[in-house]
Structure formats: C-alpha cells, structure tokens
Motif scaffolding. Structure first.
Motif, PDB file in Angstrom:
ATOM      1  N   SER A 130     -65.730 -51.024  25.401  1.00 20.72           N
ATOM      2  CA  SER A 130     -66.501 -50.884  24.160  1.00 20.72           C
ATOM      3  C   SER A 130     -65.668 -50.104  23.149  1.00 20.72           C
ATOM      4  O   SER A 130     -65.661 -50.412  21.964  1.00 20.72           O
ATOM      5  CB  SER A 130     -67.849 -50.208  24.417  1.00 20.72           C
ATOM      6  N   HIS A 131     -64.905 -49.115  23.653  1.00 18.52           N
ATOM      7  CA  HIS A 131     -63.975 -48.341  22.818  1.00 18.52           C
ATOM      8  C   HIS A 131     -63.111 -47.468  23.712  1.00 18.52           C
ATOM      9  O   HIS A 131     -63.321 -47.403  24.919  1.00 18.52           O
ATOM     10  CB  HIS A 131     -64.741 -47.530  21.776  1.00 18.52           C
ATOM     11  N   TYR A 132     -62.146 -46.762  23.089  1.00 16.66           N
ATOM     12  CA  TYR A 132     -61.119 -46.073  23.888  1.00 16.66           C
ATOM     13  C   TYR A 132     -61.537 -44.706  24.407  1.00 16.66           C
ATOM     14  O   TYR A 132     -60.753 -44.057  25.113  1.00 16.66           O
ATOM     15  CB  TYR A 132     -59.833 -45.911  23.046  1.00 16.66           C
ATOM     16  N   SER A 134     -62.589 -41.459  26.496  1.00 15.33           N
ATOM     17  CA  SER A 134     -62.209 -41.254  27.898  1.00 15.33           C
ATOM     18  C   SER A 134     -63.343 -41.506  28.889  1.00 15.33           C
ATOM     19  O   SER A 134     -63.084 -41.734  30.073  1.00 15.33           O
ATOM     20  CB  SER A 134     -61.657 -39.844  28.086  1.00 15.33           C
ATOM     21  N   ASP A 135     -64.594 -41.492  28.418  1.00 12.12           N
ATOM     22  CA  ASP A 135     -65.700 -41.781  29.335  1.00 12.12           C
ATOM     23  C   ASP A 135     -65.912 -43.293  29.517  1.00 12.12           C
ATOM     24  O   ASP A 135     -66.878 -43.718  30.156  1.00 12.12           O
ATOM     25  CB  ASP A 135     -66.996 -41.099  28.875  1.00 12.12           C
ATOM     26  N   HIS A 136     -64.987 -44.089  28.956  1.00 15.84           N
ATOM     27  CA  HIS A 136     -65.057 -45.544  29.117  1.00 15.84           C
ATOM     28  C   HIS A 136     -63.768 -46.122  29.707  1.00 15.84           C
ATOM     29  O   HIS A 136     -63.718 -47.305  30.041  1.00 15.84           O
ATOM     30  CB  HIS A 136     -65.360 -46.222  27.768  1.00 15.84           C
ATOM     31  N   THR A 137     -62.731 -45.259  29.807  1.00 18.16           N
ATOM     32  CA  THR A 137     -61.404 -45.785  30.154  1.00 18.16           C
ATOM     33  C   THR A 137     -60.840 -45.263  31.477  1.00 18.16           C
ATOM     34  O   THR A 137     -59.691 -45.575  31.818  1.00 18.16           O
ATOM     35  CB  THR A 137     -60.364 -45.410  29.059  1.00 18.16           C
ATOM     36  N   GLY A 226     -72.514 -50.415  23.908  1.00 22.06           N
ATOM     37  CA  GLY A 226     -71.401 -49.471  23.834  1.00 22.06           C
ATOM     38  C   GLY A 226     -71.921 -48.120  23.382  1.00 22.06           C
ATOM     39  O   GLY A 226     -72.972 -47.661  23.843  1.00 22.06           O
ATOM     40  N   ASP A 227     -71.196 -47.484  22.470  1.00 19.12           N
ATOM     41  CA  ASP A 227     -71.646 -46.203  21.925  1.00 19.12           C
ATOM     42  C   ASP A 227     -72.060 -46.347  20.458  1.00 19.12           C
ATOM     43  O   ASP A 227     -71.873 -45.443  19.650  1.00 19.12           O
ATOM     44  CB  ASP A 227     -70.561 -45.133  22.083  1.00 19.12           C
ATOM     45  N   LEU A 228     -72.638 -47.506  20.150  1.00 23.01           N
ATOM     46  CA  LEU A 228     -73.246 -47.669  18.819  1.00 23.01           C
ATOM     47  C   LEU A 228     -74.306 -46.580  18.653  1.00 23.01           C
ATOM     48  O   LEU A 228     -74.499 -46.027  17.572  1.00 23.01           O
ATOM     49  CB  LEU A 228     -73.891 -49.060  18.736  1.00 23.01           C
ATOM     50  N   GLU A 271     -75.808 -47.820  26.406  1.00 20.24           N
ATOM     51  CA  GLU A 271     -75.124 -47.588  27.687  1.00 20.24           C
ATOM     52  C   GLU A 271     -75.410 -46.208  28.272  1.00 20.24           C
ATOM     53  O   GLU A 271     -75.678 -46.070  29.453  1.00 20.24           O
ATOM     54  CB  GLU A 271     -73.608 -47.785  27.532  1.00 20.24           C
ATOM     55  N   HIS A 272     -75.292 -45.150  27.425  1.00 12.30           N
ATOM     56  CA  HIS A 272     -75.419 -43.787  27.952  1.00 12.30           C
ATOM     57  C   HIS A 272     -76.867 -43.341  28.160  1.00 12.30           C
ATOM     58  O   HIS A 272     -77.094 -42.245  28.665  1.00 12.30           O
ATOM     59  CB  HIS A 272     -74.738 -42.789  27.005  1.00 12.30           C
ATOM     60  N   ASP A 273     -77.825 -44.129  27.740  1.00 14.95           N
ATOM     61  CA  ASP A 273     -79.230 -43.690  27.801  1.00 14.95           C
ATOM     62  C   ASP A 273     -79.759 -43.763  29.236  1.00 14.95           C
ATOM     63  O   ASP A 273     -79.936 -44.845  29.799  1.00 14.95           O
ATOM     64  CB  ASP A 273     -80.072 -44.552  26.855  1.00 14.95           C
TER      65      ASP A 273
HETATM   66 ZN   LIG Z   1     -69.259 -42.845  25.604  1.00 24.42          ZN
END
Ligand SMILES: [Zn+2]
Length: 288
Positions: A130-132, A134-137, A226-228, A271-273
């Motif tokens: 979703s993006h770079y 660190s909690d996604h990579t 993602g983290d929208l 995602e994070h919810d």
């Molecule tokens: Zn995140």
C-alpha cells in the motif's frame, strides 16, 4: 526378531519421511478470486496526537497489521508484508515484540502463514505494498522474486528519500531495487486484466500510496484501504496524521475513494482498524 521388526519399521517409515520432506505442490488455481487475510502483528502504545486526535476522541489506539494474499485464476499477489521480519522469530516460534513505548509485535511469521495455505514466496506472482512505511514492508525483500507493482513517485522516494523520512526502514525493501518491476502509470491498474483485482492510486500519506479494490464473486466488492485511514474516526472528522507526505493530496484521495465507494458499493476495510479486523475471516479461511 527384534532386528527384523526394526528393519520393517524403518522400511515402512522411509516413504513417509520422504513424502514429508518433499515440497508440497502449489494449490491449483481457484475458479474465482480468493482473498486470504493474515495476522501480521499489532502496534501498541501509539499516541492519538500523532494522528491529530485528543485521547478521548478515538475509541481504541491499538492497531492491527494484516497482510493479504490474493489468489486469482491467473496468479497470486501479496499485498503488504507486515511490521515484524520473519527473520526476527526464534526457532521456537514464540511471539516477537520490538520497540519501547510504541511496541510492535507479531505472533507468526508471514511465510509460515503462507505455507499453511500451500504457498511459498517463490509462488507469488506480484508484490504490491500500500506504501513504503515500515509497518508494511517488514518482509518485502522475501518477495523480490515477484513482480513489484508500484507507482513511480513511491519508488523514487523509497530509493532516494529525503533525510529523516518518517516511518521508513530502507533495509526491509532494499532487494526490491533489482526486482522485476511494473511501474503503474494509470490511476487504476487492473492486475489480472479482468477487473477483479484493481490497484487504485490514492497518494498523500506517501507520494505513491495505493489502495486495493477486489471484486469477489460471493463476498461482493471490497476496498482494502491501506493507510488512507488509520482510525475509523479519521473518516468522519477529516483529521489526517501529523506525518502525511502531502495533507491536501490525502484529503483529495479520500474524497476520490469515498466517491468510488458510493459508486461501487464496496465495503471499506481500514487495514489498521482492529474493530474491522476482529470481524473478518482470517486465513486459512478466505473470502471469495
Ligand atoms: Zn501503516
């Protein structure tokens, strides 16, 4: 007599041992798209102020970190790779916690969860983040053998970041530099060409932030966001995190995606919810 018994036992068990050692065949492609949701960890101890909220304005501060496996008749795609590297797990497999104050933890390696449904990193056709952040990579390097689907803005930022770019662990995705890469040029990228798995451009949180739209035959349309948003309260207040790459862009992306949700009737999965995550089926169960 005793020896013969032992020999018989050894002979009998040999094929079994071989069968166990042989790699499992990759599952047959399904007839329609499947989505597996993996538990890739959680983040605790976050301050709501980081997201421009007062403590009393958010219901829960803990965030979950899911990873996703999309299985399409024509291939597979991993979406986001977690907050804890598989390599951080000890051989005993006990849960891993990192950090002080803000802590990140995970209970199972991603590869173990992937293997439980029959796949290994080399089976994965596409990697998309979703993006770079660190909690996604955390495990991105493990999928450098897949084709990486990324927007140019994001890739440029990842390999030439300004000093002190927030929430970035360059080592966790360094191998992607040499990965086979498809630069996404349009707002909507149709991964398998049949409209069922679409990556949508939603920049702002990072320069090339993206979200995932899935058209599932039984479940219906779903948007993995993602983290929208991080907390559901962001959706109603318009608050954006303090560490946005471009706040105006984030708000424009949110408006665009909200309009799309209305038009497509897709369910929104932040995602994070944790509240959303708790209600969802986790792998080995799947959505289809
Ligand atoms: Zn995140």
């Amino acid at each position: 007599m005793k020896t013969r018994f032992l020999a018989t036992l050894l002979l009998a068990s040999a094929p079994l041992a071989l069968a166990q050692a042989a790699p499992k065949a990759t599952p047959k492609p399904p007839k329609s798209v499947r989505l597996y949701i993996f538990n890739c960890g959680s983040i605790k101890g976050l301050s709501p102020a980081t997201f421009n909220f007062k403590p009393e304005e958010v219901k829960a501060t803990e965030m979950v970190v899911p990873c996703y496996l999309v299985v399409h008749p024509l291939g597979t795609m991993i979406w986001d790779t977690g907050v804890i590297a598989d390599s951080a797990f000890k051989p005993d497999g006990s849960p891993v916690t990192q950090g002080t104050g803000v802590t990140m933890s995970a209970i199972k390696p991603l590869k173990t969860q992937l293997a439980a449904v029959g796949y290994k990193p080399s089976d994965i056709t596409y990697l998309a983040l979703s993006h770079y952040h660190s909690d996604h990579t955390a495990n991105a390097n493990d999928y450098a053998g897949s084709t990486w689907l990324v927007h140019q803005e994001e890739r440029d930022f990842m390999f030439n970041p300004p000093p002190q770019a927030p929430v970035m662990s360059t080592a966790s995705f360094s191998a992607l530099k040499d990965a086979k890469t498809t630069i996404i040029k349009r707002d909507d990228f149709d991964v398998f060409g049949d409209g069922t798995v679409i990556i949508k451009f939603a920049p702002g949180h990072t320069p090339g932030h993206q979200v995932l739209f899935l058209k599932l035959a039984k479940t219906g349309p779903v948007l993995v966001a993602g983290d929208l948003y991080h907390y559901p309260e962001e959706r109603t207040t318009g608050n954006v995190p303090t560490f946005e790459y471009n706040k105006e862009q984030s708000l424009a992306s949110r408006a665009k995606i909200e309009a799309f949700l209305k038009q497509s009737n897709a369910k929104l999965w932040i995602e994070h919810d944790k509240a959303t995550f708790d209600t969802l089926k986790k792998s080995p169960a799947f959505y289809e």
